[in-house]
Write an enzyme that holds these catalytic residues in place. Structure first.
Site, mmCIF file in Angstrom:
data_model
loop_
_atom_site.group_PDB
_atom_site.id
_atom_site.type_symbol
_atom_site.label_atom_id
_atom_site.label_comp_id
_atom_site.label_asym_id
_atom_site.label_seq_id
_atom_site.Cartn_x
_atom_site.Cartn_y
_atom_site.Cartn_z
ATOM 1 C CB SER A 1 28.377 42.684 11.065
ATOM 2 O OG SER A 1 28.951 41.485 10.629
ATOM 3 C CD GLU B 1 28.797 36.535 9.661
ATOM 4 O OE1 GLU B 1 27.918 35.703 9.882
ATOM 5 O OE2 GLU B 1 29.790 36.300 8.945
ATOM 6 C CE1 TYR C 1 27.615 40.064 15.975
ATOM 7 C CE2 TYR C 1 27.848 39.472 13.660
ATOM 8 C CZ TYR C 1 28.152 40.303 14.726
ATOM 9 O OH TYR C 1 28.980 41.383 14.522
#
Ligand code: NAP
Ligand code: F7E
Length: 322
Positions: A123, A125, A147
């Site tokens: 991801s 992120e 996460y």
């Protein structure tokens, strides 16, 4: 005929990837976790064409069993606790599933069928407090949520198993991708659903967090094709997938509300409850390696995506209240 196992097949990406692989003639096996209610809404139209098997990323023996039974050519690991705010409330669970779950699956492949090709759903992120703009495969990671931290672990364990055991294991670093099948809590769908409810008179306001946040948003249907392409190459390599363009949540609101003839200023309320303890900086992809080496390009642009999502929610809600 190739056999592919998809973990997370009941999720947004799992449903599009299953459609994509079925169209290419794969035998598709979907791994689902046991639940007291059916979670097949996104795959009910293809349920008869796929095989469903129970398994959970928490549970090593269920993963061993799935690999042993199907000896797949390809495994796409899409299962995760994927909602960023929940990762602050449930950091240990997020680490167990989103990080350690990947090691459990890689171990099952290494021990039982090491020729299986493995895709890990990484991801944007992971870039978090970004070290450079735009972000490419060589940009260092600085995650800003439990996460993101879990995904960094999952990324490096994938790279490590590739280098340690010579597995064909790749990490696709995907920027935000959305669709009418997106979960209701993610901001694009929260807005498209909220707009449809307001337009139909079912709601009077939409409460959101930071309107100045920016993301690189694409269409999930385009991104699953990149996942498949990453497993068809001569050698395993990681790729960044995104559009290279960012928009703010405010622009998203303007676009979605104006599509149904409304002004977002009349309905959107900023609510500090939806702010996050730490935000990521300017996430924007540099997908040039994918464009060149995978010959991959996003087909659906931001405006078309948001209009599609609002139209679908209007249609669904209108049917429900009919
Ligand atoms: P999603 O809609 O939240 O789907 C997640 C899937 O994981 C669901 O099928 C869920 O099953 C399953 N799952 C959760 N915990 C599990 C467990 N312990 N064992 C087995 N399955 C479990 O996510 P998505 O948007 O499709 O994303 C797919 C993957 O890409 C995720 O790994 C996500 O972190 C990653 N990713 C997504 C994006 C994006 O913008 N969408 C961007 C980058 C990376 P239930 O249906 O039972 O809940
Ligand atoms: O937030 C802002 C929020 O929850 C996007 C996951 O698929 O993509 C997704 O993670 C932005 C953030 O997605 C609200 O602060 C404002 O800046 O839709 P989101 P995400 O956190 O970017 C990445 C790539 C993944 O890997 C993840 O799995 O929107 N925002 N107001 C809001 N966000 C939400 N959810 N709700 C609001 O009310």
């Amino acid at each position: 005929m190739s056999t592919a196992i998809i973990t997370g097949i009941t999720g947004q990406d799992g449903s599009y990837l299953a459609e994509c692989l079925l169209a290419k003639g794969y035998d598709v096996v979907g791994m689902v976790r046991r639940s007291s209610t059916v979670t097949f809404q996104r795959i009910k139209h293809i349920q008869d064409d796929i095989t469903i098997i129970q398994g959970d990323l928490h549970d090593q023996s269920s993963l061993v069993d799935v690999i042993e039974r199907y000896r797949p050519d390809e495994v796409y690991n899409l299962a995760a606790q994927s909602f960023v705010p929940t990762s602050w409330n449930q950091p240990v669970l997020t680490g167990e599933v989103t990080a350690l779950g990947v090691t459990r699956l890689l171990e099952a492949i290494r021990l039982i069928n090491p020729q299986t090709r493995f895709y890990q759903a990484s991801s944007s992120e992971m870039f978090g407090k970004v070290r450079e703009v735009p972000q490419s495969e060589s940009t260092p990671f600085y995650p800003r949520s439990p996460y993101g931290v879990a995904k960094v672990y999952a990324h490096w364990i994938t790279v490590n198993y590739r280098e340690s055991y010579d597995l064909y294991a790749v990490s696709g670093i995907l920027f935000n991708h959305e669709s009418p099948r997106r979960g209701l809590e993610f901001v694009t769908r929260k807005i498209s659903y909220g707009v449809a409810r307001i337009k139909l008179g079912l709601s009077k306001e939409l409460r959101l967090g930071n309107l100045e946040s920016r993301r690189d948003w694409g269409f999930a249907g385009d991104y699953v094709e990149a996942m498949r392409l990453m497993l068809q190459r001569g050698a395993p390599e990681d790729f960044v997938i995104g559009t290279g363009v960012t928009h703010s949540v405010r622009e998203l609101c303007e676009l979605a509300f104006s599509h149904v003839g409304l002004d977002y200023n009349d309905f959107v309320v900023q609510d500090p409850n939806f702010y996050r303890p730490a935000e990521v900086d300017l996430l924007v992809s540099d997908p040039s390696k994918a464009v060149k080496d995978l010959e991959w390009q996003p087909k659906i642009g931001f405006e078309e995506l948001i209009h599609m999502m609002v139209d679908e929610d209007l249609k669904r809600l209108a049917l429900e209240i009919d």
